[in-house]
Design an enzyme around this catalytic site. Structure first.
Site, PDB file in Angstrom:
ATOM      1  N   ALA A   1     -39.101 -10.673  97.015  1.00 32.23           N
ATOM      2  CA  ALA A   1     -37.861  -9.955  96.720  1.00 32.23           C
ATOM      3  C   ALA A   1     -36.670 -10.747  97.249  1.00 32.23           C
ATOM      4  O   ALA A   1     -36.811 -11.578  98.146  1.00 32.23           O
ATOM      5  CB  ALA A   1     -37.898  -8.568  97.354  1.00 32.23           C
ATOM      6  N   CYS A   2     -35.511 -10.457  96.687  1.00 29.72           N
ATOM      7  CA  CYS A   2     -34.260 -11.094  97.090  1.00 29.72           C
ATOM      8  C   CYS A   2     -34.083 -10.998  98.611  1.00 29.72           C
ATOM      9  O   CYS A   2     -34.361  -9.946  99.170  1.00 29.72           O
ATOM     10  CB  CYS A   2     -33.113 -10.392  96.371  1.00 29.72           C
ATOM     11  SG  CYS A   2     -31.517 -11.149  96.661  1.00 29.72           S
ATOM     12  N   PRO A   3     -33.696 -12.048  99.267  1.00 22.55           N
ATOM     13  CA  PRO A   3     -33.236 -13.351  98.762  1.00 22.55           C
ATOM     14  C   PRO A   3     -34.315 -14.426  98.767  1.00 22.55           C
ATOM     15  O   PRO A   3     -34.017 -15.589  98.549  1.00 22.55           O
ATOM     16  CB  PRO A   3     -32.146 -13.716  99.765  1.00 22.55           C
ATOM     17  CG  PRO A   3     -32.693 -13.228 101.068  1.00 22.55           C
ATOM     18  CD  PRO A   3     -33.428 -11.938 100.709  1.00 22.55           C
TER      19      PRO A   3
ATOM     20  N   ASP B   1     -38.833 -10.756  90.542  1.00 23.98           N
ATOM     21  CA  ASP B   1     -37.669  -9.963  90.960  1.00 23.98           C
ATOM     22  C   ASP B   1     -36.592 -10.014  89.874  1.00 23.98           C
ATOM     23  O   ASP B   1     -36.086 -11.095  89.565  1.00 23.98           O
ATOM     24  CB  ASP B   1     -37.126 -10.515  92.276  1.00 23.98           C
ATOM     25  CG  ASP B   1     -35.916  -9.762  92.790  1.00 23.98           C
ATOM     26  OD1 ASP B   1     -35.605  -8.686  92.246  1.00 23.98           O
ATOM     27  OD2 ASP B   1     -35.285 -10.241  93.740  1.00 23.98           O
TER      28      ASP B   1
END
Length: 75
Positions: A13-15, A40
């Site tokens: 997932a981000c980042p 994502d």
């Protein structure tokens, strides 16, 4: 598209997809192409912004098997 190295960021997932993409590009020579696979949805906007901020070219982006695929050319 022909590429020199592949990085699979599936499940991250981000980042993390961007952070790890940056690390993957670090040991590549200018002009080489990195193929990045991500799950994502935020990576679509993030990868474009990353390319613009770093000077690496986003050659192509799309989807493949319900995953996002990006081709980045190292500056």
């Amino acid at each position: 598209m022909k590429f020199d190295k592949e990085f699979d960021a599936s499940g991250l997932a981000c980042p993390l997809p961007i952070v790890k993409t940056k690390k993957s590009l670090a040991d590549m020579a200018p002009g080489q192409v990195l193929r990045v696979i991500a799950t994502d949805p935020g990576s679509v906007c993030d990868m474009q912004a990353f390319a613009e901020q770093t000077g690496n070219a986003l050659l192509e982006s799309g989807t493949e098997n319900n995953k996002y695929v990006f081709f980045l050319k190292k500056a």
